[in-house]
Every structure is written in C-alpha cells, then in structure tokens.
Design a protein around this motif. Sequence first.
Motif, PDB file in Angstrom:
ATOM      1  N   THR A  37       0.865  -1.175   0.000  1.00 25.93           N
ATOM      2  CA  THR A  37       0.000   0.000   0.000  1.00 25.93           C
ATOM      3  C   THR A  37       0.903   1.226   0.000  1.00 25.93           C
ATOM      4  OG1 THR A  37      -1.760  -1.132   1.215  1.00 25.93           O
ATOM      5  CG2 THR A  37      -1.786   1.274   1.244  1.00 25.93           C
ATOM      6  N   TYR A  38       0.627   2.196  -0.882  1.00 29.87           N
ATOM      7  CA  TYR A  38       1.480   3.377  -0.948  1.00 29.87           C
ATOM      8  C   TYR A  38       0.641   4.588  -1.347  1.00 29.87           C
ATOM      9  CZ  TYR A  38       1.274   2.539  -6.006  1.00 29.87           C
ATOM     10  OH  TYR A  38       0.837   2.342  -7.297  1.00 29.87           O
ATOM     11  N   PRO A  39       1.069   5.792  -0.960  1.00 26.95           N
ATOM     12  CA  PRO A  39       0.336   7.010  -1.314  1.00 26.95           C
ATOM     13  C   PRO A  39       0.859   7.617  -2.604  1.00 26.95           C
ATOM     14  CG  PRO A  39       2.024   7.519   0.297  1.00 26.95           C
ATOM     15  CD  PRO A  39       2.136   6.048   0.028  1.00 26.95           C
ATOM     16  N   PHE A  40      -0.049   8.192  -3.380  1.00 34.73           N
ATOM     17  CA  PHE A  40       0.354   8.953  -4.559  1.00 34.73           C
ATOM     18  C   PHE A  40      -0.770   9.889  -4.957  1.00 34.73           C
ATOM     19  CE2 PHE A  40       0.679   9.616  -9.194  1.00 34.73           C
ATOM     20  CZ  PHE A  40       1.939  10.216  -9.226  1.00 34.73           C
ATOM     21  N   ALA A  41      -0.431  11.157  -5.151  1.00 31.10           N
ATOM     22  CA  ALA A  41      -1.366  12.188  -5.608  1.00 31.10           C
ATOM     23  C   ALA A  41      -2.610  12.267  -4.728  1.00 31.10           C
ATOM     24  CB  ALA A  41      -1.760  11.946  -7.062  1.00 31.10           C
ATOM     25  N   GLY A  42      -2.401  12.213  -3.425  1.00 24.96           N
ATOM     26  CA  GLY A  42      -3.506  12.371  -2.486  1.00 24.96           C
ATOM     27  C   GLY A  42      -4.380  11.158  -2.321  1.00 24.96           C
ATOM     28  N   GLN A  43      -3.966  10.018  -2.869  1.00 25.76           N
ATOM     29  CA  GLN A  43      -4.753   8.797  -2.757  1.00 25.76           C
ATOM     30  C   GLN A  43      -3.889   7.666  -2.221  1.00 25.76           C
ATOM     31  OE1 GLN A  43      -7.447   8.177  -6.342  1.00 25.76           O
ATOM     32  NE2 GLN A  43      -6.044   9.690  -7.189  1.00 25.76           N
ATOM     33  N   SER A  44      -4.540   6.635  -1.703  1.00 24.84           N
ATOM     34  CA  SER A  44      -3.847   5.443  -1.227  1.00 24.84           C
ATOM     35  C   SER A  44      -4.106   4.315  -2.222  1.00 24.84           C
ATOM     36  CB  SER A  44      -4.355   5.044   0.160  1.00 24.84           C
ATOM     37  OG  SER A  44      -3.686   3.879   0.621  1.00 24.84           O
ATOM     38  N   TRP A  45      -3.028   3.667  -2.672  1.00 28.60           N
ATOM     39  CA  TRP A  45      -3.125   2.613  -3.670  1.00 28.60           C
ATOM     40  C   TRP A  45      -2.656   1.290  -3.056  1.00 28.60           C
ATOM     41  CZ3 TRP A  45      -5.359   4.309  -8.123  1.00 28.60           C
ATOM     42  CH2 TRP A  45      -5.330   5.685  -8.351  1.00 28.60           C
ATOM     43  N   VAL A  75      13.205   1.827 -27.161  1.00 32.40           N
ATOM     44  CA  VAL A  75      12.599   2.686 -26.129  1.00 32.40           C
ATOM     45  C   VAL A  75      12.865   2.157 -24.728  1.00 32.40           C
ATOM     46  CG1 VAL A  75      10.424   3.646 -25.269  1.00 32.40           C
ATOM     47  CG2 VAL A  75      10.836   3.494 -27.733  1.00 32.40           C
ATOM     48  N   GLY A  76      12.901   0.844 -24.569  1.00 29.87           N
ATOM     49  CA  GLY A  76      13.115   0.267 -23.245  1.00 29.87           C
ATOM     50  C   GLY A  76      11.830   0.178 -22.450  1.00 29.87           C
ATOM     51  N   TYR A  77      11.897   0.500 -21.168  1.00 29.03           N
ATOM     52  CA  TYR A  77      10.761   0.336 -20.258  1.00 29.03           C
ATOM     53  C   TYR A  77      10.025   1.653 -19.999  1.00 29.03           C
ATOM     54  CZ  TYR A  77      12.394  -4.363 -19.058  1.00 29.03           C
ATOM     55  OH  TYR A  77      12.765  -5.687 -19.105  1.00 29.03           O
ATOM     56  N   ILE A  78       8.748   1.512 -19.687  1.00 26.12           N
ATOM     57  CA  ILE A  78       7.908   2.641 -19.296  1.00 26.12           C
ATOM     58  C   ILE A  78       7.243   2.283 -17.962  1.00 26.12           C
ATOM     59  CG2 ILE A  78       6.009   1.708 -20.685  1.00 26.12           C
ATOM     60  CD1 ILE A  78       4.945   4.488 -21.042  1.00 26.12           C
ATOM     61  N   THR A  79       7.210   3.239 -17.044  1.00 25.10           N
ATOM     62  CA  THR A  79       6.501   3.058 -15.771  1.00 25.10           C
ATOM     63  C   THR A  79       5.188   3.812 -15.850  1.00 25.10           C
ATOM     64  OG1 THR A  79       8.573   2.854 -14.528  1.00 25.10           O
ATOM     65  CG2 THR A  79       6.599   3.435 -13.280  1.00 25.10           C
ATOM     66  N   ILE A  80       4.089   3.115 -15.559  1.00 22.41           N
ATOM     67  CA  ILE A  80       2.755   3.703 -15.655  1.00 22.41           C
ATOM     68  C   ILE A  80       2.073   3.642 -14.293  1.00 22.41           C
ATOM     69  CG2 ILE A  80       0.493   3.528 -16.772  1.00 22.41           C
ATOM     70  CD1 ILE A  80       1.898   2.075 -19.090  1.00 22.41           C
ATOM     71  N   GLN A  81       1.620   4.798 -13.811  1.00 24.19           N
ATOM     72  CA  GLN A  81       0.896   4.893 -12.551  1.00 24.19           C
ATOM     73  C   GLN A  81      -0.506   5.417 -12.825  1.00 24.19           C
ATOM     74  OE1 GLN A  81       1.350   4.232  -9.141  1.00 24.19           O
ATOM     75  NE2 GLN A  81      -0.767   4.931  -9.014  1.00 24.19           N
ATOM     76  N   THR A  82      -1.512   4.737 -12.309  1.00 29.46           N
ATOM     77  CA  THR A  82      -2.881   5.246 -12.389  1.00 29.46           C
ATOM     78  C   THR A  82      -2.995   6.514 -11.552  1.00 29.46           C
ATOM     79  OG1 THR A  82      -3.747   2.998 -12.656  1.00 29.46           O
ATOM     80  CG2 THR A  82      -5.309   4.714 -12.002  1.00 29.46           C
ATOM     81  N   VAL A  83      -3.555   7.546 -12.127  1.00 26.61           N
ATOM     82  CA  VAL A  83      -3.838   8.788 -11.402  1.00 26.61           C
ATOM     83  C   VAL A  83      -5.326   8.850 -11.063  1.00 26.61           C
ATOM     84  CG1 VAL A  83      -3.753  11.309 -11.494  1.00 26.61           C
ATOM     85  CG2 VAL A  83      -1.902   9.956 -12.527  1.00 26.61           C
ATOM     86  N   ARG A  84      -6.168   8.526 -12.044  1.00 26.09           N
ATOM     87  CA  ARG A  84      -7.602   8.355 -11.820  1.00 26.09           C
ATOM     88  C   ARG A  84      -8.063   7.158 -12.659  1.00 26.09           C
ATOM     89  NH1 ARG A  84      -9.921  13.085 -13.507  1.00 26.09           N
ATOM     90  NH2 ARG A  84      -9.980  14.045 -11.440  1.00 26.09           N
ATOM     91  N   PRO A  85      -8.658   6.121 -12.046  1.00 27.91           N
ATOM     92  CA  PRO A  85      -9.059   4.919 -12.792  1.00 27.91           C
ATOM     93  C   PRO A  85     -10.056   5.223 -13.908  1.00 27.91           C
ATOM     94  CG  PRO A  85      -9.155   4.564 -10.419  1.00 27.91           C
ATOM     95  CD  PRO A  85      -8.960   6.018 -10.611  1.00 27.91           C
TER      96      PRO A  85
END
Length: 226
Positions: free
Chosen positions: A169-177, A216-226
Amino acid sequence: MKSRIGALLLAVALGGCGSESDKLAGPNLVKEGAMSVASAAMFWKKKPPAKPVDAEAMARGALELNKGPLILASFETGYTDIFGMVGENGAMRTYNSPGSRAIILRGGMLAGTRGFGFDMMSAETEGTGRLIRARQAGQAKKVLRYLDGLGLERPLPLDCAVATGASTTYPFAGQSWSGQQVVERCTGSGLTITNTFIVSAEGRVVSSRQWVTPQVGYITIQTVRP
C-alpha cells in the motif's frame, strides 16, 4: 532519472508471498528484472538530460484540470507526462498526452504506443494478462509487434512465466493505492524482458513497469484516476 514511482515498484518487488513455488520464483524473477534493462536508440541518447520532474505535483494538477481517467507515464530517458483517456472499447483504452503521443492499454497491459519514434504497434497479451489480473502464477505466450529502425513491423514471440510477490500500500497524488506485486518474465529472440505490476484485489492494474520496444526500453505507468 529514475522516477519515484519506478523506484517504488523495484522496492516492492523485493518482497515475496503466495504459494511456495511463487515464493521461490518471484524474488528470482525480480532480481533478474532489475539487471535486465533494454538499450535506448541513438536518437534517445542524443537528447539532453531531462529536467527533474515532480510527478506528484504533475498528477495533482492533472486531477484538478481533467475529469476523466488519467495515467502518469515515465520513460527511462527521463520523459514523463500525464496521459488522459480519449477512447475506450471494451478492455482497450487509449490515452493521449498534451503533445498527442499515445499509450494504448488492454486491461492494464501495454498494447501499443504512438508518437515515440520506435513504437509498439500491437500486442497479443491475453494469456499473460489473465494470469496477471488474477494474481496467479503460471505460464503463457505473448506476441509483441514493433517498428524497427527501417520502419518495418517486426513480430516478437515470447514465452512468459508469471509469479506473484508481496502486497503493498502506498500514497500517490492524495490517494492510497493497494495491490499485490505480479512479475512477468518473458524470453524470445535472445531477449529477456521482465515486467512488474501492482494488481488490486479487484484485478485492476494499479501501476506497472512494462517493456515497450528494444529502442525505447521500459515505461513506468501509474494510475492517477481509474
């Protein structure tokens, strides 16, 4: 510059849980993944180093300005941007950046990119996608199709093994994921590709680090709003 999110995913990857076979497989796959970094094309290397990006501030600002689903994508080259959903067809979602670059996801699995120079044109990820979203260990095949240096579309068939890791569980952009780490290790045509996912209890990919193309290699993708 490694993004804060990318560092988080690698840190989470050090944990392990699940069945006994998963506990043995997961850490080994993660260790190999940390050592397996695709090379970048010359046109990427010639670009000047990107300025540090405050991903947290970027995500919060996007939430205030946009109503729909959002993701934050960060490349190994340092390029980071917010992408907003512009189209949805079943499990397929297309996200565009303000500069009209596109990322296409199918159930959280990278299915294509546009506007990056050496794009992933399409991907057949149904087998591994089912295992990853179910947070289940197993084996499956996948095929990626990408553009080479001559602009020709090349198929890349891969044999993949999926293993599970720790919950986080971790926080990001004011939300808990929250979610469980799932690792996908694929081999084929002399390549070893290791993708890392955080998958929620509902089977949604919350964040991921996925391979795009050899250049290109790798990309990291984080959900900001589902």
